[in-house]
Design a protein around this motif. Structure first.
Motif, PDB file in Angstrom:
ATOM      1  N   SER A  96       0.683  -1.113   0.035  1.00 45.40           N
ATOM      2  CA  SER A  96      -0.088  -0.101   0.169  1.00 45.40           C
ATOM      3  C   SER A  96       1.086   1.333   0.138  1.00 45.40           C
ATOM      4  CB  SER A  96      -1.054  -0.107   1.503  1.00 45.40           C
ATOM      5  OG  SER A  96      -1.721  -1.215   1.261  1.00 45.40           O
ATOM      6  N   ALA A  97       1.862   1.147   0.804  1.00 46.68           N
ATOM      7  CA  ALA A  97       2.682   2.552   0.851  1.00 46.68           C
ATOM      8  C   ALA A  97       3.274   2.627  -0.331  1.00 46.68           C
ATOM      9  CB  ALA A  97       3.800   2.212   2.024  1.00 46.68           C
ATOM     10  N   LEU A  98       4.042   1.567  -0.975  1.00 45.81           N
ATOM     11  CA  LEU A  98       4.905   1.835  -2.467  1.00 45.81           C
ATOM     12  C   LEU A  98       3.718   2.233  -3.448  1.00 45.81           C
ATOM     13  CD1 LEU A  98       6.849  -1.518  -2.192  1.00 45.81           C
ATOM     14  CD2 LEU A  98       7.781   0.988  -2.311  1.00 45.81           C
ATOM     15  N   THR A  99       2.686   1.738  -3.470  1.00 50.12           N
ATOM     16  CA  THR A  99       1.700   1.947  -4.426  1.00 50.12           C
ATOM     17  C   THR A  99       1.257   3.310  -4.165  1.00 50.12           C
ATOM     18  OG1 THR A  99       0.998  -0.288  -4.597  1.00 50.12           O
ATOM     19  CG2 THR A  99      -0.377   1.485  -5.671  1.00 50.12           C
ATOM     20  N   PHE A 100       0.823   3.926  -3.164  1.00 51.79           N
ATOM     21  CA  PHE A 100       0.521   5.237  -2.874  1.00 51.79           C
ATOM     22  C   PHE A 100       1.536   6.204  -3.197  1.00 51.79           C
ATOM     23  CE2 PHE A 100      -0.224   9.010  -0.009  1.00 51.79           C
ATOM     24  CZ  PHE A 100      -1.658   9.418  -0.455  1.00 51.79           C
ATOM     25  N   HIS A 101       2.871   5.876  -2.879  1.00 57.52           N
ATOM     26  CA  HIS A 101       4.020   6.796  -3.034  1.00 57.52           C
ATOM     27  C   HIS A 101       4.055   7.330  -4.360  1.00 57.52           C
ATOM     28  CE1 HIS A 101       7.647   8.615  -3.022  1.00 57.52           C
ATOM     29  NE2 HIS A 101       8.303   7.323  -3.823  1.00 57.52           N
ATOM     30  N   PHE A 102       3.775   6.020  -5.507  1.00 58.08           N
ATOM     31  CA  PHE A 102       4.186   6.354  -6.856  1.00 58.08           C
ATOM     32  C   PHE A 102       2.739   7.064  -7.433  1.00 58.08           C
ATOM     33  CE2 PHE A 102       7.668   3.346  -6.233  1.00 58.08           C
ATOM     34  CZ  PHE A 102       8.620   4.282  -6.803  1.00 58.08           C
ATOM     35  N   PHE A 103       1.630   6.564  -6.826  1.00 56.38           N
ATOM     36  CA  PHE A 103       0.344   7.331  -7.174  1.00 56.38           C
ATOM     37  C   PHE A 103       0.466   8.530  -6.971  1.00 56.38           C
ATOM     38  CE2 PHE A 103      -3.730   9.242  -5.989  1.00 56.38           C
ATOM     39  CZ  PHE A 103      -4.192   9.105  -7.087  1.00 56.38           C
ATOM     40  N   LYS A 104       0.794   9.091  -5.856  1.00 55.24           N
ATOM     41  CA  LYS A 104       1.211  10.498  -5.408  1.00 55.24           C
ATOM     42  C   LYS A 104       2.051  11.396  -6.464  1.00 55.24           C
ATOM     43  CE  LYS A 104       4.014  12.875  -2.114  1.00 55.24           C
ATOM     44  NZ  LYS A 104       5.084  13.222  -3.079  1.00 55.24           N
ATOM     45  N   ARG A 105       3.140  10.690  -6.845  1.00 52.83           N
ATOM     46  CA  ARG A 105       4.055  11.107  -7.689  1.00 52.83           C
ATOM     47  C   ARG A 105       3.574  11.330  -9.030  1.00 52.83           C
ATOM     48  NH1 ARG A 105      10.199   9.109  -6.996  1.00 52.83           N
ATOM     49  NH2 ARG A 105      10.723  10.034  -5.082  1.00 52.83           N
ATOM     50  N   ILE A 106       2.585  10.529  -9.545  1.00 55.88           N
ATOM     51  CA  ILE A 106       2.185  10.635 -10.801  1.00 55.88           C
ATOM     52  C   ILE A 106       0.914  12.018 -10.799  1.00 55.88           C
ATOM     53  CG2 ILE A 106       0.179   9.790 -12.344  1.00 55.88           C
ATOM     54  CD1 ILE A 106       1.819   6.854 -11.759  1.00 55.88           C
ATOM     55  N   PHE A 107       0.250  11.911  -9.513  1.00 51.54           N
ATOM     56  CA  PHE A 107      -0.784  13.200  -9.466  1.00 51.54           C
ATOM     57  C   PHE A 107       0.030  14.468  -9.338  1.00 51.54           C
ATOM     58  CE2 PHE A 107      -2.828  15.935  -6.349  1.00 51.54           C
ATOM     59  CZ  PHE A 107      -4.004  15.958  -6.840  1.00 51.54           C
ATOM     60  N   GLU A 108       1.198  14.651  -8.568  1.00 47.88           N
ATOM     61  CA  GLU A 108       1.971  15.697  -8.826  1.00 47.88           C
ATOM     62  C   GLU A 108       2.365  16.052 -10.173  1.00 47.88           C
ATOM     63  OE1 GLU A 108       4.123  15.633  -4.195  1.00 47.88           O
ATOM     64  OE2 GLU A 108       4.946  14.743  -6.083  1.00 47.88           O
ATOM     65  N   VAL A 109       2.702  15.043 -10.859  1.00 52.07           N
ATOM     66  CA  VAL A 109       3.195  15.482 -12.222  1.00 52.07           C
ATOM     67  C   VAL A 109       2.055  16.082 -12.886  1.00 52.07           C
ATOM     68  CG1 VAL A 109       4.009  14.354 -14.578  1.00 52.07           C
ATOM     69  CG2 VAL A 109       5.102  13.689 -12.258  1.00 52.07           C
ATOM     70  N   LEU A 110       0.773  15.353 -13.013  1.00 51.73           N
ATOM     71  CA  LEU A 110      -0.452  15.790 -13.794  1.00 51.73           C
ATOM     72  C   LEU A 110      -0.879  17.131 -13.265  1.00 51.73           C
ATOM     73  CD1 LEU A 110      -1.958  12.513 -14.257  1.00 51.73           C
ATOM     74  CD2 LEU A 110      -0.836  13.650 -15.915  1.00 51.73           C
ATOM     75  N   PHE A 111      -0.899  17.523 -11.818  1.00 54.94           N
ATOM     76  CA  PHE A 111      -1.616  18.525 -11.397  1.00 54.94           C
ATOM     77  C   PHE A 111      -0.854  19.444 -10.513  1.00 54.94           C
ATOM     78  CE2 PHE A 111      -4.537  14.870 -11.648  1.00 54.94           C
ATOM     79  CZ  PHE A 111      -5.414  15.497 -12.605  1.00 54.94           C
ATOM     80  N   ILE A 112       0.442  19.334  -9.952  1.00 55.89           N
ATOM     81  CA  ILE A 112       0.913  19.877  -8.980  1.00 55.89           C
ATOM     82  C   ILE A 112       2.360  20.844  -9.724  1.00 55.89           C
ATOM     83  CG2 ILE A 112       2.347  20.186  -6.807  1.00 55.89           C
ATOM     84  CD1 ILE A 112      -0.723  19.698  -6.720  1.00 55.89           C
ATOM     85  N   HIS A 113       3.252  20.010 -10.219  1.00 66.72           N
ATOM     86  CA  HIS A 113       4.391  20.517 -10.722  1.00 66.72           C
ATOM     87  C   HIS A 113       4.360  21.367 -11.999  1.00 66.72           C
ATOM     88  CE1 HIS A 113       6.572  17.549  -8.158  1.00 66.72           C
ATOM     89  NE2 HIS A 113       6.378  16.741  -8.983  1.00 66.72           N
ATOM     90  N   LYS A 114       5.089  22.495 -11.899  1.00 64.29           N
ATOM     91  CA  LYS A 114       5.385  23.657 -12.967  1.00 64.29           C
ATOM     92  C   LYS A 114       6.710  23.071 -13.844  1.00 64.29           C
ATOM     93  CE  LYS A 114       1.911  26.020 -11.539  1.00 64.29           C
ATOM     94  NZ  LYS A 114       1.876  27.294 -11.211  1.00 64.29           N
ATOM     95  N   TYR A 115       6.474  23.277 -15.187  1.00 68.25           N
ATOM     96  CA  TYR A 115       7.819  22.734 -15.932  1.00 68.25           C
ATOM     97  C   TYR A 115       8.174  23.835 -16.639  1.00 68.25           C
ATOM     98  CZ  TYR A 115       5.400  18.477 -14.827  1.00 68.25           C
ATOM     99  OH  TYR A 115       4.823  17.476 -13.972  1.00 68.25           O
ATOM    100  N   SER A 116       9.692  23.499 -16.910  1.00 67.59           N
ATOM    101  CA  SER A 116      10.319  24.803 -17.768  1.00 67.59           C
ATOM    102  C   SER A 116      11.393  24.167 -18.704  1.00 67.59           C
ATOM    103  CB  SER A 116      10.948  25.705 -16.773  1.00 67.59           C
ATOM    104  OG  SER A 116      12.083  25.029 -16.016  1.00 67.59           O
ATOM    105  N   GLY A 117      11.496  22.936 -18.954  1.00 64.41           N
ATOM    106  CA  GLY A 117      12.530  22.446 -19.913  1.00 64.41           C
ATOM    107  C   GLY A 117      12.245  21.037 -20.302  1.00 64.41           C
ATOM    108  N   ALA A 118      13.376  20.171 -20.531  1.00 60.63           N
ATOM    109  CA  ALA A 118      13.166  18.734 -20.850  1.00 60.63           C
ATOM    110  C   ALA A 118      14.068  17.875 -20.233  1.00 60.63           C
ATOM    111  CB  ALA A 118      13.221  18.710 -22.168  1.00 60.63           C
TER     112      ALA A 118
END
Length: 264
Positions: A96-118
């Motif tokens: 559960s901890a591992l799965t939630f950790h990477f779910f959180k990361r995907i959520f942040e990628v889609l809805f939280i992080h701001k991007y400026s490069g590649a």
């Protein structure tokens, strides 16, 4: 011996023993490389000395690259519920901890992080494989530990507390970073708020706690080895980030530490 009190006996697997050693050595070497200026090609400061070579390499957008990093590990965690459905409460906590950790990361990628490069494609592939292999190995090692004597000191509930503290603190500081720039802005700023006034990378500090949470829940030698290796790597990145801010901003406060408030 204290180690034998807090870990399961190592399973009779040469592969798992080798992976425990490789994880510490490779991650520690990665952290050392960051401190001496050999950066993985996905951060804001690797470009300083790599612009010419990077121009010749295949790249993906930062958003797509980060989705690539975390998605296979997320599915490794998710599939473990089907592959190993009845391996006990400790294993359920770890999955559960591992799965939630990477779910959180995907959520942040889609809805939280701001991007400026590649990021370069080869670096994205290396990091993706690292996350996927380490997650799969941690899960498989836990499966191999079924039936072995439980550690005399049970740390799984303490591990959940450490994991939750890490995941909440990491998310909060990622959120603060995302609010630094308005839409369309690409310039870097000195982060403020939370623990940013004490350490340059509090999100790394809390990520270190996340991986130690995995280790305390799992109590396998591999999980502890990977947590130790991850700590070395993120400490190296924190030192590199602090050096980058010192060279980028003349007014960067010198009393802000790299990883641990007031200490380091």
């Amino acid at each position: 011996m204290f180690l034998s009190c807090v870990t399961f006996p190592p399973p009779p697997s040469i592969f798992m023993t080798a992976m425990s050693v490789v994880s510490v050595v490779s991650m520690a070497n990665g952290g050392y490389s960051e401190t001496v200026g050999k950066h993985m090609q996905y951060s804001k400061f690797w470009k300083v000395n790599s612009q010419k070579s990077a121009a010749k390499q295949a790249k993906v957008s930062s958003r797509n690259g980060m989705l690539m990093l975390y998605t296979p590990a997320f599915f490794a965690g998710l599939s473990s519920f089907w592959l190993f459905p009845d391996d006990g409460f400790r294993f359920l906590l770890l999955k559960s901890a591992l799965t939630f950790h990477f779910f959180k990361r995907i959520f942040e990628v889609l809805f939280i992080h701001k991007y400026s490069g590649a990021m370069t494609l080869d670096s994205a592939i290396v990091i993706t494989l690292s996350y996927f292999i380490s997650t799969s190995t941690m899960i498989y090692n836990q499966h191999l530990s079924q039936g072995l004597p439980e550690p005399s000191i049970d740390l799984k509930y303490f591990g959940m507390i450490v994991f939750l503290l890490g995941i909440i603190g990491n998310f909060y500081h990622h959120f603060l970073l995302s609010k630094m720039r308005k839409d369309g802005e690409k310039q870097y700023k000195i982060p403020k708020g939370g623990l940013f006034d004490k350490v340059v990378c509090p999100h790394y500090l809390f990520e270190i706690l996340v991986f130690w949470g995995f280790a305390f829940i799992s109590q396998t030698l591999y999980a502890f080895s990977f947590a130790l290796g991850t700590s070395f790597y993120l400490m190296g990145r924190s030192f590199a980030t602090r050096n980058w801010y010192l060279t980028k901003f003349e007014n960067f406060p010198k009393d802000v530490k790299a990883v641990f408030p007031y200490l380091l």
